[in-house]
Design a protein around this motif. Structure first.
Motif, PDB file in Angstrom:
ATOM      1  N   GLN A  26      10.183   6.864  -9.908  1.00  0.00           N
ATOM      2  CA  GLN A  26      10.509   8.187  -9.351  1.00  0.00           C
ATOM      3  C   GLN A  26      10.583   9.241 -10.442  1.00  0.00           C
ATOM      4  N   ASN A  27      11.128   8.888 -11.579  1.00  0.00           N
ATOM      5  CA  ASN A  27      11.189   9.833 -12.690  1.00  0.00           C
ATOM      6  C   ASN A  27       9.795  10.150 -13.239  1.00  0.00           C
ATOM      7  N   TYR A  28       8.940   9.131 -13.314  1.00  0.00           N
ATOM      8  CA  TYR A  28       7.587   9.327 -13.828  1.00  0.00           C
ATOM      9  C   TYR A  28       6.755  10.224 -12.907  1.00  0.00           C
ATOM     10  N   GLN A  29       7.008  10.117 -11.581  1.00  0.00           N
ATOM     11  CA  GLN A  29       6.183  10.858 -10.634  1.00  0.00           C
ATOM     12  C   GLN A  29       6.239  12.367 -10.864  1.00  0.00           C
ATOM     13  N   LEU A  73       0.812  -1.216   0.000  1.00  0.00           N
ATOM     14  CA  LEU A  73       0.000   0.000   0.000  1.00  0.00           C
ATOM     15  C   LEU A  73       0.843   1.262   0.000  1.00  0.00           C
ATOM     16  N   ASN A  74       2.124   1.126   0.359  1.00  0.00           N
ATOM     17  CA  ASN A  74       3.010   2.294   0.381  1.00  0.00           C
ATOM     18  C   ASN A  74       3.711   2.526  -0.953  1.00  0.00           C
ATOM     19  N   ALA A  75       3.395   1.711  -1.915  1.00  0.00           N
ATOM     20  CA  ALA A  75       4.076   1.823  -3.203  1.00  0.00           C
ATOM     21  C   ALA A  75       3.789   3.169  -3.853  1.00  0.00           C
ATOM     22  N   GLN A  76       4.817   3.704  -4.490  1.00  0.00           N
ATOM     23  CA  GLN A  76       4.673   4.970  -5.209  1.00  0.00           C
ATOM     24  C   GLN A  76       4.296   4.752  -6.671  1.00  0.00           C
ATOM     25  N   GLY A  77       4.393   3.519  -7.122  1.00  0.00           N
ATOM     26  CA  GLY A  77       4.044   3.186  -8.493  1.00  0.00           C
ATOM     27  C   GLY A  77       3.912   1.690  -8.649  1.00  0.00           C
ATOM     28  N   TYR A  78       3.565   1.283  -9.849  1.00  0.00           N
ATOM     29  CA  TYR A  78       3.226  -0.117 -10.072  1.00  0.00           C
ATOM     30  C   TYR A  78       4.028  -0.715 -11.221  1.00  0.00           C
ATOM     31  N   LEU A  79       4.195  -2.034 -11.141  1.00  0.00           N
ATOM     32  CA  LEU A  79       4.826  -2.805 -12.198  1.00  0.00           C
ATOM     33  C   LEU A  79       3.882  -3.931 -12.592  1.00  0.00           C
ATOM     34  N   ARG A 124      -1.040  10.595 -11.349  1.00  0.00           N
ATOM     35  CA  ARG A 124      -1.525   9.385 -10.682  1.00  0.00           C
ATOM     36  C   ARG A 124      -0.335   8.451 -10.511  1.00  0.00           C
ATOM     37  N   LYS A 125      -0.525   7.385  -9.786  1.00  0.00           N
ATOM     38  CA  LYS A 125       0.584   6.453  -9.593  1.00  0.00           C
ATOM     39  C   LYS A 125       0.997   5.873 -10.950  1.00  0.00           C
ATOM     40  N   PRO A 126       2.276   6.038 -11.298  1.00  0.00           N
ATOM     41  CA  PRO A 126       2.705   5.541 -12.601  1.00  0.00           C
ATOM     42  C   PRO A 126       2.714   4.020 -12.656  1.00  0.00           C
ATOM     43  N   LEU A 127       2.566   3.538 -13.874  1.00  0.00           N
ATOM     44  CA  LEU A 127       2.552   2.094 -14.117  1.00  0.00           C
ATOM     45  C   LEU A 127       3.589   1.762 -15.183  1.00  0.00           C
ATOM     46  N   ALA A 174       3.492   6.253 -18.841  1.00  0.00           N
ATOM     47  CA  ALA A 174       3.338   5.983 -17.411  1.00  0.00           C
ATOM     48  C   ALA A 174       1.925   5.584 -17.023  1.00  0.00           C
ATOM     49  N   ALA A 175       1.015   5.543 -17.986  1.00  0.00           N
ATOM     50  CA  ALA A 175      -0.368   5.172 -17.691  1.00  0.00           C
ATOM     51  C   ALA A 175      -1.021   4.724 -18.992  1.00  0.00           C
ATOM     52  N   PRO A 176      -2.061   3.929 -18.884  1.00  0.00           N
ATOM     53  CA  PRO A 176      -2.757   3.517 -20.109  1.00  0.00           C
ATOM     54  C   PRO A 176      -3.520   4.682 -20.722  1.00  0.00           C
ATOM     55  N   VAL A 177      -3.943   4.475 -21.952  1.00  0.00           N
ATOM     56  CA  VAL A 177      -4.818   5.428 -22.627  1.00  0.00           C
ATOM     57  C   VAL A 177      -6.095   4.684 -22.999  1.00  0.00           C
ATOM     58  N   MET A 178      -7.024   5.414 -23.579  1.00  0.00           N
ATOM     59  CA  MET A 178      -8.326   4.832 -23.889  1.00  0.00           C
ATOM     60  C   MET A 178      -8.698   5.203 -25.323  1.00  0.00           C
ATOM     61  N   THR A 179      -9.248   4.241 -26.056  1.00  0.00           N
ATOM     62  CA  THR A 179      -9.743   4.534 -27.399  1.00  0.00           C
ATOM     63  C   THR A 179     -11.097   5.214 -27.282  1.00  0.00           C
ATOM     64  N   MET A 180     -11.605   5.678 -28.404  1.00  0.00           N
ATOM     65  CA  MET A 180     -12.885   6.381 -28.388  1.00  0.00           C
ATOM     66  C   MET A 180     -14.033   5.459 -27.986  1.00  0.00           C
TER      67      MET A 180
END
Length: 956
Positions: free
Chosen positions: A341-344, A3-9, A349-352, A229-235
């Motif tokens: 850390q670079n993405y933040q 829960l303390n994670a700054q980002g996700y893998l 939002r929390k980077p992925l 750093a995050a997903p995108v969404m199509t129309m």
């Protein structure tokens, strides 16, 4: 989860193999791909899950399992053969311990393999030879998320029809649901190949996300503000997770990737290749573990590590490799922490970080790969560090809305697009695959309208034909051809499945079901049980909806008082491209006057209704099935025929009984053939022109040959063939070897009094001034701007005409592919001010120009009939035509017009000049021409002649 994670893998493993089960042989090298993958990747992966779960070490990863791989995992024959394969490995490893008694390091490694393979065999037996339930268990436990894949891992952007992509996706969804008891939320698009056309299809399949390569987001529009750093969404609301290039490079790169470390096991050194060279005893020893034909293969017995010195490989040390795997896992996690850390700094939002790989990299290619993955989850950094393992599904629960962008076409193949799957080694397959798609849709359109009846065997035949086509569509075959690993096998598999596909479709067309052959094919392709032809037929839609408006439903209980004919024409007013549209329209009107009920099925045109009564003609317009990519003309013709056939069958099922089918030209050949067979109705075919004639006898290109063959087939299946001139009678008899009794000559015509002749005074002054000065002489041509019409000859003859009549202007009306070329020709000859191209003109303007002209000129090189010449003659204007085809028969030279030699500049110029310089001769010829039209080319008499052909066919 930390829960303390700054980002996700997100670690994603794509598990797939082509369907390499061979029911009739147990020594096919390619079948071993599955056995090796089970031994080196999938069973070790499950054992790793067991260890982590036993030790209560949290782990979270995403795994895609393709339908072909699932089919082989679930197959009893493959299970039996795999068990035998493991037993043989164990036997070899035990013998290797004896053979290496004097080489302790190798003997120890052989013992390691014995222990390893015995453990795998016992584990496999403990699972009841069924590993899919183990994967399902860990998904139900929340340790892994499993994605689906398309039915056979087809390169979806290269499928021709949208419905084919839909079917590939839906079979993937259904196979997943069958194995895992729930609908999938994510999909691994084969080869990560994405195109915008996929988005609505993914939505329709109920899928929420897919994986895309990094350049798909880097070139998206607009550029994503969160970058990778995050997903995108199509129309359509489908989320795209982009592969992280840095983490991929650390594993995949041949230069800096972890699998290349000297302490890891060398894949390419195997006793299957090392033993038996020049030593008969060694060869006798190793031969039983190779293929039955003696071909060398990997046995799995590998003794060497990669080593620093490629020339002098050193023995493998498992403990060194395990230590290195843990070290590399720590390094990998450290680098991801730095990325997070670079993405933040620029992410709200929390980077992925998304790290997708082929599953078989871990264990098969990189022997220590499963140890590396296990070390990732056991590493303290993943338990309480700045990074946590999650799945794409987890991320969407936390962040359900993503930035909306348009993603361009992309894949994760070499150079990021499609060159792996479309190159000189494999491009030949797509013509065959697309033709098969076309044929399948054509057949399914008919089956959906009960053309053959929904018998159980027919359904099995249809389902198996789809299965064979899908297996042929696998992207693996094109990949193998490109890689040149086993290209002969890949080509043979493609051709094999297509051959069986066509055999099955032949059964449908001939309504003869070879059950023995069907059962053999089903036995050999014991996969994809979710395949059903309704996946296609339910998705096939050709607006308008397949419900006939009450306005033209027939009352099945009321007999028709008159004969009924079904006309098939690819163009019909208001869509007028050539002379065919008007000819069919006028013939239909006058047939109605002969107490024949006429229904015309034609193609749709914007702004017109799908059904209307036009001059008491029932006009039905169909829309063509849409495709994901632009299609060429021949493909469009095929789609038009599918729609026309489907619609015609609905008409017939609604109560319409047609006494005749009348097809106009080759473009409706498929529909004509199908309806004749379906309704057992006489077929009349009018051949308005031939491909042979249009190309002056030169039939050398594939399209030309196809058209010529369709003309041949249409005339062969027709009960009677109608042509419009004696020249055409000779042409079709010669070209298509038709008996004289099968060919009727009925000319085209014009509607009497449709024009106001010169004898009626009208003021054309204002119209003339739009095109010419009062003192100018006007030459007028109207028609398609194509080579066979000879307009280029007329333009080139104009300077010769000017030498005698300098004030001559030429008006060219009509459209066509040669317009730019003809305009350039006029400019090159310095005639721009003397030649006017009007483009398309309406009938009223055409009629006025026909009458105000001094001469109408039709210099065709090929002309089956030449109805426009009749219209000019009826207008009271003198005509000059080429002495060819139907034009030669219409004009009596020097009596009602002049005939010039085809393609001859001087001849054409001289005859035009004669008309311009001798108005009295011109006036007499025009008067004679008008009388001829009124006496011989009246549509009423033409309709009567056509009706006689109809009745003659019925009397046979």
């Amino acid at each position: 989860m930390n829960l303390n994670a700054q980002g996700y893998l997100s670690l994603i493993l794509h598990a797939h193999l082509p369907y390499v089960r061979h029911a009739d042989r147990d020594d096919v090298m390619e079948e071993r791909w599955f056995f090796e993958a089970m031994t080196e990747t999938y069973l070790p992966m499950l054992l790793m899950f067991d260890r982590l779960h036993r030790d209560r070490v949290p782990f979270r990863l995403t795994l895609s399992l393709s339908p072909p791989l699932l089919a082989m995992m679930d197959d009893s024959l493959m299970s039996e053969r795999y068990t035998a394969y493991l037993n043989k490995l164990i036997q070899l490893s035990e013998r290797e311990q004896e053979r290496n008694q004097n080489q302790p390091e190798f003997a120890e490694l052989a013992a390691m393999y014995t222990q390893r393979w015995t453990e795998l065999l016992e584990y496999y037996q403990a699972c009841g030879h069924r590993v899919i339930p183990k994967f399902r268990y860990y998904q139900d436990e929340g340790c892994i998320d499993i994605m689906t894949c398309s039915a056979t891992h087809a390169f979806l952007p290269f499928l021709k029809h949208e419905v084919s992509i839909k079917a590939q996706l839906m079979v993937g969804v259904l196979e997943y649901e069958r194995h895992f008891g729930r609908r999938p939320r994510g999909i691994w698009l084969p080869e990560c190949a994405y195109t915008a056309e996929c988005s609505p299809l993914l939505q329709a399949a109920g899928l929420q996300y897919f994986v895309v390569d990094s350049h798909g987001l880097e070139h998206a529009s607009p550029k994503p503000s969160r970058a990778l750093a995050a997903p995108v969404m199509t129309m359509h609301g489908i989320h795209a997770f982009a592969r992280d290039p840095e983490s991929s490079r650390q594993v995949w790169s041949s230069h800096e990737g972890y699998p290349g470390d000297p302490d890891y096991r060398e894949y390419y050194r195997d006793i299957g290749y090392d033993l038996g060279w020049g030593d008969a005893e060694e060869w006798a020893y190793i031969k039983p573990y190779l293929l039955s034909n003696g071909a060398r293969i990997h046995t799995g017995m590998k003794y060497y590590r990669i080593s620093e010195n490629e020339q002098d490989k050193m023995p493998y040390h498992p403990e060194w490799a395990q230590h290195k795997a843990a070290k590399h896992a720590d390094h990998f996690l450290y680098c991801r922490e730095q990325q997070i850390q670079n993405y933040q700094a620029h992410c709200d939002r929390k980077p992925l970080i998304v790290s997708p790989y082929d599953a078989e990299l871990f264990g098969h290619w990189w022997y220590e790969g499963p140890l590396w993955i296990e070390a990732l989850f056991r590493n303290p950094r993943s338990q309480q560090g700045t990074i946590a393992f999650i799945t794409p599904e987890d991320y969407l629960r936390e962040y359900p809305v993503s930035e909306e962008v348009d993603i361009p076409f992309c894949s994760w193949g070499r150079n990021g697009y499609a060159e792996v799957w479309l190159g000189q080694e494999n491009d030949w397959i797509y013509r065959l695959l697309h033709q098969a798609e076309d044929r399948l849709l054509h057949t399914l359109q008919h089956h959906s309208t009960n053309l053959w009846g929904h018998t159980a065997v027919a359904e099995r035949v249809l389902n198996q034909s789809i299965r064979e086509l899908m297996l042929a569509q696998s992207s693996d075959w094109a990949f193998i051809m490109d890689a040149k690993t086993v290209p002969t096998y890949a080509a043979a598999r493609t051709e094999h499945h297509l051959k069986q596909f066509h055999e099955l479709i032949d059964m449908m067309e001939h309504r003869f079901y070879d059950v023995e052959s069907l059962e053999r094919m089903e036995h050999h392709a014991a996969c994809l049980t979710s395949v059903h032809y309704e996946l296609y037929t339910s998705a096939l839609s050709s607006p308008p909806p397949m419900l006939l408006p009450d306005a033209y439903k027939a009352d099945a209980g009321t007999p028709w008082r008159h004969r009924k004919v079904l006309m098939l024409a690819w163009e019909f007013p208001p869509l007028v491209i050539g002379g065919l549209a008007k000819a069919v329209f006028d013939l239909s009107r006058y047939l109605v006057d002969q107490r024949i009920e006429v229904h015309v099925i034609t193609r749709s045109v914007q702004g017109t209704p799908s059904y209307e009564r036009m001059k008491d003609i029932h006009v039905h317009r169909v829309h063509v099935l849409q495709t994901t990519t632009p299609v060429d003309f021949m493909d469009w013709v095929f789609q038009l025929n599918l729609a026309m056939t489907d619609y015609a069958v609905l008409l017939m099922e609604s109560g319409h009984h047609f006494d005749f089918i009348h097809a106009h030209d080759w473009l409706v050949h498929y529909t004509a053939k199908d309806l004749k067979e379906y309704a057992r109705t006489p077929l009349i075919a009018t051949i308005h022109a031939t491909e042979h004639g249009r190309n002056h006898g030169i039939i050398e290109h594939d399209v030309q040959r196809r058209i010529h063959q369709m003309e041949t087939d249409l005339t062969a299946i027709a009960d009677q063939v109608i042509v419009c001139s004696n020249a055409m009678v000779q042409e079709v008899q010669s070209l298509f070897t038709l008996p004289a009794s099968k060919v009727s000559m009925i000319p085209n015509g014009v509607e009497i009094a449709s024009l106001v002749p010169h004898s009626v005074e009208r003021d054309y002054t204002s119209l003339r001034l739009q095109y010419a000065a009062p003192h100018n002489k006007i030459l007028f041509y109207i028609g398609r701007l194509v080579y066979e019409k000879g307009i280029q000859v007329l333009i080139e003859a104009l300077p010769l005409i000017h030498s005698s009549v300098p004030n001559t202007k030429l008006i060219i009306a009509g459209t066509g592919p040669m317009r730019a070329e003809l305009e350039a020709l006029a400019a090159r000859l310095g005639l721009t001010s003397h030649v006017t191209f009007t483009g398309f003109i309406h009938d009223d303007t055409r009629n006025d120009l026909l009458q105000l002209a001094d001469v109408c000129v039709f210099p065709s090189l090929y002309e089956p009939f030449g109805i426009v010449a009749l219209e000019a003659m009826q207008s009271g204007t003198p005509v000059v035509v080429s002495d060819t085809g139907g034009l030669a028969e219409i004009i009596e030279h020097g009596v009602d017009g002049y005939k010039a030699l085809p393609g001859h500049l001087e001849s054409l110029a001289w005859h035009v000049t004669e008309v311009l310089l001798h108005p009295e001769i011109a006036k007499n010829m025009a008067a004679n021409a008008l009388r001829k039209v009124e006496q011989r080319y009246d549509w009423k008499s033409i309709a009567v002649s056509t009706k006689q052909v109809y009745e003659g066919v019925i009397m046979r």
